[in-house]
Design a protein around this motif. Sequence first.
Motif, PDB file in Angstrom:
ATOM      1  N   ASP A  55      81.117 -14.103   1.403  1.00 38.35           N
ATOM      2  CA  ASP A  55      80.740 -14.947   2.537  1.00 38.35           C
ATOM      3  C   ASP A  55      80.506 -14.125   3.801  1.00 38.35           C
ATOM      4  N   LYS A  56      81.169 -12.987   3.902  1.00 39.49           N
ATOM      5  CA  LYS A  56      80.965 -12.122   5.081  1.00 39.49           C
ATOM      6  C   LYS A  56      79.576 -11.490   5.050  1.00 39.49           C
ATOM      7  N   LEU A  57      79.113 -11.113   3.858  1.00 43.84           N
ATOM      8  CA  LEU A  57      77.753 -10.594   3.735  1.00 43.84           C
ATOM      9  C   LEU A  57      76.724 -11.684   4.041  1.00 43.84           C
ATOM     10  N   VAL A  58      77.016 -12.907   3.609  1.00 49.81           N
ATOM     11  CA  VAL A  58      76.109 -14.025   3.893  1.00 49.81           C
ATOM     12  C   VAL A  58      76.033 -14.275   5.391  1.00 49.81           C
ATOM     13  N   ALA A  59      77.188 -14.146   6.075  1.00 53.14           N
ATOM     14  CA  ALA A  59      77.196 -14.309   7.530  1.00 53.14           C
ATOM     15  C   ALA A  59      76.332 -13.244   8.205  1.00 53.14           C
ATOM     16  N   ARG A  60      76.375 -12.026   7.698  1.00 53.43           N
ATOM     17  CA  ARG A  60      75.527 -10.958   8.254  1.00 53.43           C
ATOM     18  C   ARG A  60      74.045 -11.276   8.039  1.00 53.43           C
ATOM     19  N   LEU A  61      73.724 -11.787   6.869  1.00 54.77           N
ATOM     20  CA  LEU A  61      72.345 -12.179   6.579  1.00 54.77           C
ATOM     21  C   LEU A  61      71.894 -13.265   7.554  1.00 54.77           C
TER      22      LEU A  61
END
Length: 334
Positions: A55-61
């Motif tokens: 979810d942290k990578l998705v937030a960066r995206l």
Amino acid sequence: MIIVPISSLKKSDILLAGGKGASLGELVQAGARVPPGYVVTSIAYKNFLEYNGIDKLVARLERRDGDPYALAARIRSAILEGEMPGDLSRELDKVSNEFMRDFLAVRSSATYEDSPEFSFAGIHETYLGVRGADVESYVRRVWASNFEDRAVAYKLDNKIPPSKVLMAVVVQRLVNPKAAGVAFTLDPRNGDRSVVVVESSWGLGESVVAGEVNPDRYVVSKITEEVLKREISNGKNTMYVLEGGKVVHKEVPPELAAASSLEDGEVVEVARQAVMLEKYFGHPVDVEWAIERDVYILQSRPETVWSRRKTSGEWHSTGDLLKDIAYNLLSFKL
């Protein structure tokens, strides 16, 4: 509710099961026979992402913190290689064991939290011919398809936050029908609501839906359930069948291509199922169906051409009094 039977769902469960899963559940509620299966819910998807820190990578995206397609590739890899939470792993094992001897369809059923009716048709992946033992692997692949380049581009172009697109997955037994097609609860040629029109060809329904064959066409009276007309096509020269879990394109022998793909009893049963769904939903529908010993309903959609035309309130006459009465009572709100 991380994995739920399709039979327990209804259309209001769209945020939990996605549009496809909720629609299949509603068909069951309507009384239709739907191929059995389960939905791996959007809750399972969110739990998996959070459990693995994806979810942290998705937030960066979402923040455009870096090259979006490079981030999407990292997310896909993390989904395919991440650890499955214990409770979800056990539930997936149960599904695998139940369908160990079957071939399955594993389909995306995405939903957008802020606009559940938003369509993602054709954006995410569907897999056919999956063995029960491979369910977990293909669920991961469907989840990962939420971050394929085309899916990311679609979200960014439409200003849809990637974190708001929840991916449920439909896991359903794949039927291998003798014949399949589409049924309309009005005549698509003239809008006649006193009849059901059944279009059919050999094998899976893809050849009919995609317009690859000239299907058989049967017209059934809603009042008497009599097959009023049969147009048996000799153009059913190609079909799709399930062989060894793979959808195979085959040529149809000439004698079979010219033969009726349905018996009258089968035509009438398909028509009954379509009328039942029309009554349940309260409007004309077109229905995808398949026959594998029994009639299975695969999908139902509102009919959108004739249903949108405003009726004039005038009496419609064909010269057949009984048909005129049926047509006008079914077509107009008196």
